[in-house]
Design an enzyme around this catalytic site. Structure first.
Site, short mmCIF file in Angstrom:
data_model
loop_
_atom_site.label_atom_id
_atom_site.label_comp_id
_atom_site.label_asym_id
_atom_site.label_seq_id
_atom_site.Cartn_x
_atom_site.Cartn_y
_atom_site.Cartn_z
N CYS A 68 0.81 -1.23 0.00
CA CYS A 68 0.00 0.00 0.00
C CYS A 68 0.84 1.27 0.00
O CYS A 68 0.34 2.34 -0.33
CB CYS A 68 -0.94 0.01 1.20
SG CYS A 68 -1.97 -1.46 1.29
N HIS A 123 -3.56 7.00 3.00
CA HIS A 123 -3.96 5.72 2.42
C HIS A 123 -5.36 5.37 2.92
O HIS A 123 -5.67 5.56 4.10
CB HIS A 123 -2.95 4.64 2.84
CG HIS A 123 -3.37 3.26 2.46
ND1 HIS A 123 -3.79 2.93 1.19
CD2 HIS A 123 -3.45 2.11 3.20
CE1 HIS A 123 -4.10 1.65 1.16
NE2 HIS A 123 -3.91 1.13 2.35
N ASN A 130 -10.22 -0.49 0.07
CA ASN A 130 -8.76 -0.42 0.07
C ASN A 130 -8.21 -0.93 -1.28
O ASN A 130 -8.30 -2.11 -1.57
CB ASN A 130 -8.23 -1.25 1.24
CG ASN A 130 -6.72 -1.23 1.37
OD1 ASN A 130 -6.00 -0.75 0.49
ND2 ASN A 130 -6.22 -1.77 2.46
#
Ligand code: UT7
Length: 330
Positions: free
Chosen positions: A117, A257, A287
């Site tokens: 990520c 994020h 996500n």
């Protein structure tokens, strides 16, 4: 602290998302879960899921075409093409090479960055280094993720969390003092097993038994990852601001994020950035690993939330563990 002079800037952004929207209510039909649980624990309402035949490469190409068109650059002008992805089309060769071929970026060196990520901010740092060293003028950074391709859709603890999508940016030499003021990257490989795909590499190759156990899919110890994410994103926010000679009060837009609204809120509170200055789209996309930040940046620009001269703070955390942050003057 003296304010650093930016070496590179983001000249343009682009994004691509699949049309297929899957809501929390859709998951209620197949899993022992509820819209209420998912919303309260994660902030996610829906996510996009790409069809079987579409991979990270395809999504990355579409996002890249938008960014290149907006920057007015031709494929042959790209010196370096970096793809941040945790979901490569194939293990060999890189997804960046697949994107290069499709774009016709014949003069580029193309390679993947594997930092889960945090990949977009890692790749931005690599782009900055290439340009600072005088080895490149134009770098294309693509973050492309087909997270649903590595997610066990029968495991309620992960299935509801992830989505697919891609973002891309064109990076070039800074003009008029705008650009990247800091880029901070860190990792801790000792905690790898808290968020990983145990099987499918050369150390533990795929077997029939492993396939049946779905050990080639993402396994996550959610609560432990949550705690590390909050701690590491706080460190990352601190470091990016410190290295840029700024504080949370200077931030015009915070793009964290997008994994969980509770992590986003905790990080914003720690960094002293009020929620009205925080960009949130986890509710709509879930996500998307490394793609969350460039997609959010592209949407923020489209929504008029980024003005010339604005200070943007970006912070990420992911498998590895990896964490990273960057401050940009737009
Ligand atoms: O992007 C890279 C980094 N990733 C992250 O940052 C993710 C970090 N982790 C998280 O966001 C959260 O830990 C999760 C959203 C994954 C889980 O939320 P949580 O509040 O930490 O829940 P939990 O894992 O502690 O589970 C609480 C309960 C458990 O039941 P028991 O043991 O209390 O009976 C789980 O089995 O919730 C249960 N549960 C669910 N219930 C309904 C887990 N998933 C679900 C679900 N629906 N989908």
């Amino acid at each position: 602290m003296k304010r650093p002079k930016p070496i590179v800037e983001i000249a343009s952004t682009g994004r691509w998302l699949p049309d297929n929207v899957v809501t929390n209510q859709d998951f209620e039909k197949t899993l022992d879960t509820s819209d209420e649980w998912i919303r309260e624990r994660t902030g996610i309402r829906e996510r996009r899921i790409a069809p079987r035949e579409i991979g990270a490469g395809y999504m990355g190409v579409e996002a890249a075409k938008v960014a290149m068109c907006r920057a007015g650059i031709e494929p042959g002008e790209i010196d370096v093409l970096i793809c941040a992805t945790a979901t490569p089309d194939r293990l060999l060769p890189s997804t960046a090479c697949a994107i290069q071929a499709e774009l016709g970026a014949t003069n580029a060196a193309a390679f993947d960055v594997s930092a889960a990520c945090s990949g977009f901010i890692y790749a931005l740092g690599v782009a900055e280094g290439q340009i600072a060293a005088g080895r490149a003028e134009i770098v294309l950074v693509v973050s492309a993720e087909k997270m649903t391709g590595i997610t066990d859709m029968s495991d309620r603890s992960t299935a509801v969390l992830f989505g697919d999508g891609a973002g891309a940016v064109v990076v070039r030499k800074s003009t008029n003092g705008r650009g990247v003021l800091s880029n901070y990257i860190r990792s801790d490989g000792t905690l790898a097993e808290l968020l990983w795909r145990p099987v499918g590499g050369v150390v533990e190759p795929m077997t029939h038994e492993a396939l049946e156990r779905r050990d080639h899919m993402v396994k996550m110890a959610g609560r432990e990852v949550f705690k590390s994410a909050v701690k590491s994103m706080a460190d990352a926010a601190d470091q990016a601001l410190l290295r840029a000679g700024l504080t949370g009060e200077d931030v015009d837009l915070f793009i964290p994020h997008q994994a969980n609204i509770r992590i986003i809120e905790a990080t914003a509170k720690y960094a002293k950035v009020p929620m009205e200055k925080v960009f949130v789209n986890v509710d709509r996309y879930g996500n998307m690993s490394s793609a969350t930040i460039p997609i959010a940046l592209d949407e923020a620009i489209e929504q008029g939330r980024v003005r010339s001269g604005d200070i943007i703070l970006m912070v990420a955390f992911g498998a590895g563990f990896t964490w990273a942050s960057s401050v940009i003057r737009w």
